[in-house]
Scaffold this active site. Sequence first.
Site, PDB file in Angstrom:
ATOM      1  N   PHE A   1       0.819  -1.222   0.000  1.00 29.86           N
ATOM      2  CA  PHE A   1       0.000   0.000   0.000  1.00 29.86           C
ATOM      3  C   PHE A   1       0.848   1.266   0.000  1.00 29.86           C
ATOM      4  CE2 PHE A   1      -0.290   2.567   3.863  1.00 29.86           C
ATOM      5  CZ  PHE A   1       0.460   1.832   4.775  1.00 29.86           C
ATOM      6  N   LYS A   2       2.127   1.154   0.360  1.00 31.46           N
ATOM      7  CA  LYS A   2       2.999   2.329   0.361  1.00 31.46           C
ATOM      8  C   LYS A   2       3.084   2.964  -1.031  1.00 31.46           C
ATOM      9  CE  LYS A   2       4.593   1.547   4.659  1.00 31.46           C
ATOM     10  NZ  LYS A   2       4.038   0.269   5.088  1.00 31.46           N
ATOM     11  N   ASP A   3       2.828   2.165  -2.080  1.00 32.74           N
ATOM     12  CA  ASP A   3       2.864   2.703  -3.442  1.00 32.74           C
ATOM     13  C   ASP A   3       1.856   3.823  -3.651  1.00 32.74           C
ATOM     14  OD1 ASP A   3       4.849   1.017  -4.539  1.00 32.74           O
ATOM     15  OD2 ASP A   3       3.390  -0.586  -4.845  1.00 32.74           O
TER      16      ASP A   3
ATOM     17  N   THR B   1       8.023   0.416   2.639  1.00 30.52           N
ATOM     18  CA  THR B   1       8.278   1.811   2.272  1.00 30.52           C
ATOM     19  C   THR B   1       9.543   1.910   1.439  1.00 30.52           C
ATOM     20  OG1 THR B   1       7.207   2.722   4.221  1.00 30.52           O
ATOM     21  CG2 THR B   1       8.854   4.104   3.196  1.00 30.52           C
TER      22      THR B   1
END
Length: 489
Positions: A107-109, A142
Site C-alpha cells: 500500500f505504500k505505493d 516503504t
Amino acid sequence: MKFYRSTRGGARATAPEAILGGIAPDGGLFTPEEFPKIDIGGLRGADAQAIWSEVLFALLDGFSRAEIEEIVSLGYAGKFETEDIAPLAPVGGAHVLELFRGPTSAFKDVALSILPRLISLSREKLGVKDGIAVLTATSGDTGKAALEGFRDVPGTRIVVFYPEDGVSDVQKAQMATQRGGNVRVCAVRGNFDDAQTGVKRVFLDDRANKWAAERGYRLSSANSINLGRLAPQVAYYFKAYLDLVRAGAISLGDGVNFVVPTGNFGNILAGDFARRMGLPVEKLVCASNENDVLTDFIRAGVYDRRRAFYKTASPSMDILVSSNLERYLYLASGCDGALTAKLMRDLSEKGVYVAPDAVRDALKEGFWAGSAGEREAFGAIRSTWERHGYLLDTHTAVAWAVYERFLREADNMCPTVVLATASPYKFASSVLEALGLPAADGFAAMDALLERTGVPIPKNLAEVRGLPVIHRDVCDKERILDYAKGAIA
Ligand SMILES: *Cc1c(COP(=O)(O)O)cnc(C)c1O
C-alpha cells in the site's frame, strides 16, 4: 493560505515547506491547522484519479488544481494493475480494499507514487536550488516503494535503511536489486525502531544539515512523518466509501467501519483525517500483531514501549514507537503543542506516557483496537482461503483476525472495510506455512503458492527473480549518519 503546524507547537509552514522539510525543526510533525470538508455527494460519478485529485487539492494548500491533477495522473496512470487504483473486493460479509495493486505490491505505493513529484514541485515553488536527499527508514515496504518512486528523479537522491533481519526474503530481494543512478540501500544491524530513530536523529542534527547544505543538498523524508506521504492515503477512504455507495451497499451519509493493520499509525491516521474532512467513519479498528502497544494504548490510555519486541510474520507492523500517533495526540488534545512535546519527551526518556482525558475520550469514541498473534493470523489466511477463495497476506491477515473479533465483541452493525496492505506474494513463505503446505523460501515459495492457489504473481515480483543483486551494504545502527554522509557526498 492554509498552514500546517508542528505538533510540538513550534514551526508553522505552508504545504510546500512542510513537504520539502519532512520533519519540523522542533522534532514535531506538520499537521493541518484546519480540515476542509469534501463534498462526497459531488464525487459520486468521479473516477479514482478525480477522487484523489479532489482530496489532495483540498488538503494540500499551495498547489493549483492543474498541478495536482497532473501529479495524480503521472503517478497512477498505467502504473497500477488497474485504473481503479484501489479496488474493493467483497469477501465474506466484508469489503476488502486492495491497496497493493501498485508497482511494488504494497500500500505504500499509493503515497510514494505521488510524493516524489510533490517534493520536486515544492522545491520549484520555494525556489530551492539545492538537491534533495531523501533518507528513509523502512520496515520493508516503504523502502522499495520509495526507491521506485524516487529513482532517477532529477535533483534527488534516496538512501534507504532497513533492519537486516527484519524483512521478508522477497522484500530484501526487491531492495537489493534496485536500479537507478541516485539510489543507495543499507541494512542496519538492529530493528525498525533503531533505524527510524537513527534516521530521525540525522534530520535533527544541525551539523548533518549543515554538512548536506555545503554539498548542495537538503535532507527530506519519505516516511509517513512527511505530510506528503499522508495526504494521498486519505483519498482511498473516500474512494472505498464511494464504491460502497455506488454498489448500493450503503446510502450517502451511512456510517462505515475501517479495519487497518497498523504499525507506524500512518494508514489509520489517514482514516482519522478523512473523518475530519467529513467522511462518515464509524469506528477505525486498529489491528496490531504481537507488538500490541497500540492496542493497550487505545484501550487503556497508557503508551508503554517498555516491553518485549517480537519479530513476526507481519514485519511491517513490528513497531513499538508509532511515530504518527503524535499527530493524533496533538489533534485530540485540542492542538496542544506543549502537551504533545511533553508526552513525546516522556516516551523517549521514560519509555512511557499517559494520555490526558480528552485524548482517552476521543480514542474511545472513534476507535476500537485488537491484536492477533501468529496463530490467529495464520488461521485467518487459511480460513479465508478455504471459505472464500481469497488469499490474504500476513498483515491483512492480522486485520482480518481482529475484524472477526470486532464482529464478535463490538456491538456494531455498520458495513466494514478491511484494508489489504500487501500482496500475499511478498510474504510467500509465511502464507505457504499458513496454508499448511511444505516450507519453502523466497521464490520457491512464490512458485508453490501459485501452483496451489492459482492467484497470479504480480509482474514486478516475478521480475525481481531475474535481477542482479546490486546493494549489499550493512551498517551498525550508530553509523546511520556516517553512512548517509557517504551516500550523499
Ligand atoms: C507499512 C505497512 C503497514 C503499517 O502501516 P502504518 O502506516 O505504518 O501503520 C501494514 N501493512 C503493510 C504491508 C505495510 O507495508
